[in-house]
Design a protein around this motif. Structure first.
Motif, short mmCIF file in Angstrom:
data_model
loop_
_atom_site.label_atom_id
_atom_site.label_comp_id
_atom_site.label_asym_id
_atom_site.label_seq_id
_atom_site.Cartn_x
_atom_site.Cartn_y
_atom_site.Cartn_z
N PHE A 1 113.96 35.16 53.69
CA PHE A 1 112.60 35.54 53.27
C PHE A 1 111.54 34.81 54.09
O PHE A 1 110.44 35.33 54.26
CB PHE A 1 112.44 35.36 51.76
N ASP A 2 111.85 33.64 54.61
CA ASP A 2 110.92 33.01 55.55
C ASP A 2 110.80 33.87 56.81
O ASP A 2 109.69 34.14 57.27
CB ASP A 2 111.41 31.60 55.93
N PHE A 3 111.94 34.33 57.33
CA PHE A 3 111.90 35.19 58.51
C PHE A 3 111.20 36.52 58.21
O PHE A 3 110.50 37.06 59.06
CB PHE A 3 113.30 35.42 59.07
N ALA A 4 111.41 37.05 57.01
CA ALA A 4 110.73 38.29 56.63
C ALA A 4 109.21 38.06 56.58
O ALA A 4 108.43 38.94 56.99
CB ALA A 4 111.23 38.78 55.27
N THR A 5 108.79 36.90 56.12
CA THR A 5 107.36 36.57 56.10
C THR A 5 106.84 36.47 57.53
O THR A 5 105.74 36.97 57.83
CB THR A 5 107.11 35.25 55.34
N PHE A 6 107.60 35.84 58.42
CA PHE A 6 107.18 35.75 59.82
C PHE A 6 106.99 37.14 60.39
O PHE A 6 105.99 37.43 61.05
CB PHE A 6 108.22 35.01 60.66
N ALA A 7 107.96 38.02 60.15
CA ALA A 7 107.89 39.39 60.68
C ALA A 7 106.69 40.12 60.10
O ALA A 7 105.96 40.82 60.82
CB ALA A 7 109.18 40.14 60.38
N LEU A 8 106.48 39.97 58.81
CA LEU A 8 105.34 40.62 58.15
C LEU A 8 104.03 40.14 58.75
O LEU A 8 103.15 40.95 59.07
CB LEU A 8 105.38 40.33 56.64
N MET A 9 103.90 38.84 58.90
CA MET A 9 102.65 38.29 59.41
C MET A 9 102.41 38.68 60.87
O MET A 9 101.28 38.99 61.25
CB MET A 9 102.64 36.76 59.28
N LEU A 10 103.45 38.68 61.69
CA LEU A 10 103.27 38.95 63.12
C LEU A 10 103.22 40.43 63.45
O LEU A 10 102.39 40.87 64.25
CB LEU A 10 104.39 38.27 63.92
N MET A 11 104.12 41.21 62.83
CA MET A 11 104.24 42.61 63.23
C MET A 11 103.38 43.57 62.41
O MET A 11 102.96 44.60 62.93
CB MET A 11 105.71 43.03 63.15
N VAL A 12 103.14 43.24 61.16
CA VAL A 12 102.35 44.15 60.32
C VAL A 12 100.89 43.75 60.30
O VAL A 12 100.00 44.57 60.50
CB VAL A 12 102.93 44.19 58.88
N PHE A 13 100.62 42.46 60.08
CA PHE A 13 99.24 42.01 59.94
C PHE A 13 98.65 41.44 61.23
O PHE A 13 97.47 41.09 61.26
CB PHE A 13 99.13 40.97 58.82
N ASN A 14 99.45 41.34 62.31
CA ASN A 14 98.97 40.76 63.57
C ASN A 14 98.18 39.47 63.31
O ASN A 14 97.05 39.31 63.77
CB ASN A 14 98.11 41.77 64.34
N ALA A 15 98.78 38.59 62.57
CA ALA A 15 98.10 37.38 62.10
C ALA A 15 97.80 36.41 63.24
O ALA A 15 98.63 36.20 64.13
CB ALA A 15 98.96 36.69 61.06
N VAL A 16 96.60 35.84 63.16
CA VAL A 16 96.24 34.74 64.05
C VAL A 16 96.89 33.48 63.46
O VAL A 16 97.35 33.49 62.31
CB VAL A 16 94.71 34.60 64.17
N PRO A 17 96.94 32.36 64.20
CA PRO A 17 97.66 31.18 63.71
C PRO A 17 97.25 30.71 62.31
O PRO A 17 98.10 30.35 61.50
CB PRO A 17 97.36 30.11 64.76
N GLY A 18 95.96 30.72 61.99
CA GLY A 18 95.52 30.27 60.67
C GLY A 18 96.01 31.18 59.55
O GLY A 18 96.38 30.72 58.47
N GLU A 19 96.02 32.48 59.80
CA GLU A 19 96.55 33.43 58.81
C GLU A 19 98.06 33.26 58.67
O GLU A 19 98.61 33.32 57.57
CB GLU A 19 96.23 34.86 59.21
N ARG B 1 99.85 30.53 59.17
CA ARG B 1 100.11 29.30 58.39
C ARG B 1 99.84 29.52 56.91
O ARG B 1 100.62 29.10 56.05
CB ARG B 1 99.26 28.15 58.93
N ALA B 2 98.73 30.18 56.60
CA ALA B 2 98.38 30.42 55.20
C ALA B 2 99.40 31.33 54.52
O ALA B 2 99.83 31.07 53.39
CB ALA B 2 96.97 31.03 55.10
N GLY B 3 99.82 32.39 55.21
CA GLY B 3 100.79 33.31 54.63
C GLY B 3 102.13 32.65 54.37
O GLY B 3 102.74 32.83 53.32
N TRP B 4 102.59 31.87 55.35
CA TRP B 4 103.88 31.18 55.17
C TRP B 4 103.77 30.13 54.08
O TRP B 4 104.68 29.95 53.27
CB TRP B 4 104.33 30.58 56.49
N PHE B 5 102.64 29.42 54.03
CA PHE B 5 102.43 28.40 52.99
C PHE B 5 102.49 29.03 51.61
O PHE B 5 103.19 28.54 50.72
CB PHE B 5 101.08 27.71 53.22
#
Length: 166
Positions: free
Chosen positions: A11-29, A31-35
């Motif tokens: 689920f950590d990896f799923a969060t990484f994928a969600l943040m990077l591939m779906v939301f195109n998250a910048v570093p602050g987003e 970190r916040a999403g994973w936190f």
């Protein structure tokens, strides 16, 4: 932990994928999403691992545990959105992230519950069929021995009597 640890990592990896591939998250987003995901899953797993039964259905947690756990999750969600968030390197997250997070937490807890049921179904994890009984003398001796340092040999002073100080 050889069983539950990898589930958490998935689920950590799923969060990484969600943040990077779906939301195109910048570093602050990111970190916040994973936190927030980590706080939610790590806190809510308490309900699954505290009992062999299904939490909330067959084994109800105490009100204190429920309030404390949900409070920790609420603080974890609010912290990146608060004025302190930028100091910690967090950026505000888009609202759809929280819907995705809710779904991920539900799937995570469901997977943990299935893993727990499988774990306890294994022969090595079965409870003994006959309860082990401790001989009465041994049980009372153990309790007396453990309590001896808190006991006094003589009579305790009466707390109602007061001595006059001159």
């Amino acid at each position: 932990m050889l069983l539950f640890g990898p589930i958490s990592s998935i689920f950590d990896f799923a969060t990484f994928a969600l943040m990077l591939m779906v939301f195109n998250a910048v570093p602050g987003e990111f970190r916040a999403g994973w936190f927030i995901e980590s706080i939610a899953t790590q806190t809510l797993i308490i309900f699954a691992i505290r009992t062999r039964k299904v939490p909330f259905l067959r084994s109800r947690p105490s009100a204190g545990l429920t309030v404390a756990s949900l409070g920790v999750v609420a603080v974890g969600v609010a912290l990146p959105l608060s004025p302190i968030g930028p100091w910690l390197g967090f950026d505000p997250l888009p609202a759809p992230f929280f819907l995705a997070l809710l779904g991920m937490v539900i799937v995570y807890l469901t997977m943990v519950e299935f893993a727990k049921q499988w774990f306890f179904s294994q022969a090595k994890q079965q409870a003994p069929t006959t309860p082990m009984s401790i001989p009465r003398r041994r049980a009372t001796h153990h309790i007396s021995r453990r309590a001896s340092r808190f006991s006094t040999a003589g009579k305790l002073p009466d707390p109602v009597k007061k001595t006059a100080v001159m």
